[in-house]
Scaffold this motif. Structure first.
Motif, mmCIF file in Angstrom:
data_model
loop_
_atom_site.group_PDB
_atom_site.id
_atom_site.type_symbol
_atom_site.label_atom_id
_atom_site.label_comp_id
_atom_site.label_asym_id
_atom_site.label_seq_id
_atom_site.Cartn_x
_atom_site.Cartn_y
_atom_site.Cartn_z
ATOM 1 N N HIS A 254 4.434 -11.379 -6.546
ATOM 2 C CA HIS A 254 4.884 -10.110 -5.956
ATOM 3 C C HIS A 254 6.408 -10.122 -5.752
ATOM 4 C CE1 HIS A 254 4.418 -6.755 -2.838
ATOM 5 N NE2 HIS A 254 5.630 -7.215 -2.587
ATOM 6 N N GLN B 95 15.222 -6.455 -1.870
ATOM 7 C CA GLN B 95 14.774 -5.575 -0.797
ATOM 8 C C GLN B 95 15.836 -5.348 0.278
ATOM 9 O OE1 GLN B 95 10.983 -8.005 -0.457
ATOM 10 N NE2 GLN B 95 10.269 -6.017 0.240
ATOM 11 N N CYS C 255 3.674 -4.480 1.269
ATOM 12 C CA CYS C 255 5.074 -4.800 1.008
ATOM 13 C C CYS C 255 5.933 -4.242 2.132
ATOM 14 C CB CYS C 255 5.475 -4.176 -0.332
ATOM 15 S SG CYS C 255 7.194 -4.472 -0.772
ATOM 16 N N HIS D 144 9.866 -8.078 -7.553
ATOM 17 C CA HIS D 144 10.995 -7.401 -6.890
ATOM 18 C C HIS D 144 12.309 -7.742 -7.594
ATOM 19 C CE1 HIS D 144 9.360 -5.331 -3.453
ATOM 20 N NE2 HIS D 144 8.746 -6.395 -2.969
HETATM 21 NI NI NI Z 1 7.290 -6.557 -1.498
#
Ligand code: NI
Length: 169
Positions: free
Chosen positions: A134, A51, A92, A138
């Motif tokens: 989760h 991310q 998210c 990613h």
């Molecule tokens: Ni996320």
């Protein structure tokens, strides 16, 4: 320490697959510290390196009420899953303002290195188990909205792109 910019869906860089960390050295420990600071600042409960556009298998999590129990997972692997799944509402940091239901295992056991490079097994259930699944998605280049119907996903994509355009105006 440094705050890092978080990629926003549908940025294609969110779909890169992360590589394992070879050695937990000072560079990785700095990355972990920056990720924790970024996660706390953004009021998130988890952040994957993907991310922040670093494609290595590093995750930080804190699901505690007091925000004082950081969990660092490097090269995480799921070694056990519960026989049951259930639907949870997820959000998210890369898809701000969007919450929707995703089916996850109720409990998982995860083997990973901690921030010191020590191998450990975490037995997770409830929110922590959901969060780990989760964040591990990613690392595989998967964002939770990809579990939703194409119709919903397209709606979210349009909304995100519109918000980005308005921001850059
Ligand atoms: Ni996320």
């Amino acid at each position: 320490m440094a705050l890092l910019p978080i990629l926003c869906y549908p940025d294609p860089k969110l779909h890169k697959v992360a590589k394992p960390v070879a050695v937990v050295d000072e560079r990785v420990q700095t990355l972990v510290r920056d990720m924790l600071e970024t996660m706390y600042e953004a009021k998130g409960i988890g952040l994957a390196a993907t991310q922040i556009d670093v494609h290595e298998r590093v995750i930080v999590i804190d699901v505690s009420e007091e925000r004082d129990q950081p969990l660092v997972l490097i090269n995480p692997e799921i070694v056990w899953t519960s026989p049951t799944k259930h639907l949870n509402e997820e959000g998210c940091l890369s898809v701000p303002g969007i919450y929707d239901g995703v089916e996850r295992f109720d409990a998982v056991h995860v083997q990973a290195l901690d921030g010191q490079g020590q191998s450990r097994t975490i037995e997770a259930e409830e929110l922590l188990a959901v969060c780990i699944q989760h964040e591990m998605d990613h690392l595989m280049g998967k964002v939770f909205v990809e579990y939703l119907s194409p119709l919903k996903r397209n709606r979210i994509k349009t909304k995100m792109l519109k918000a980005l355009r308005e921001e850059s105006r």
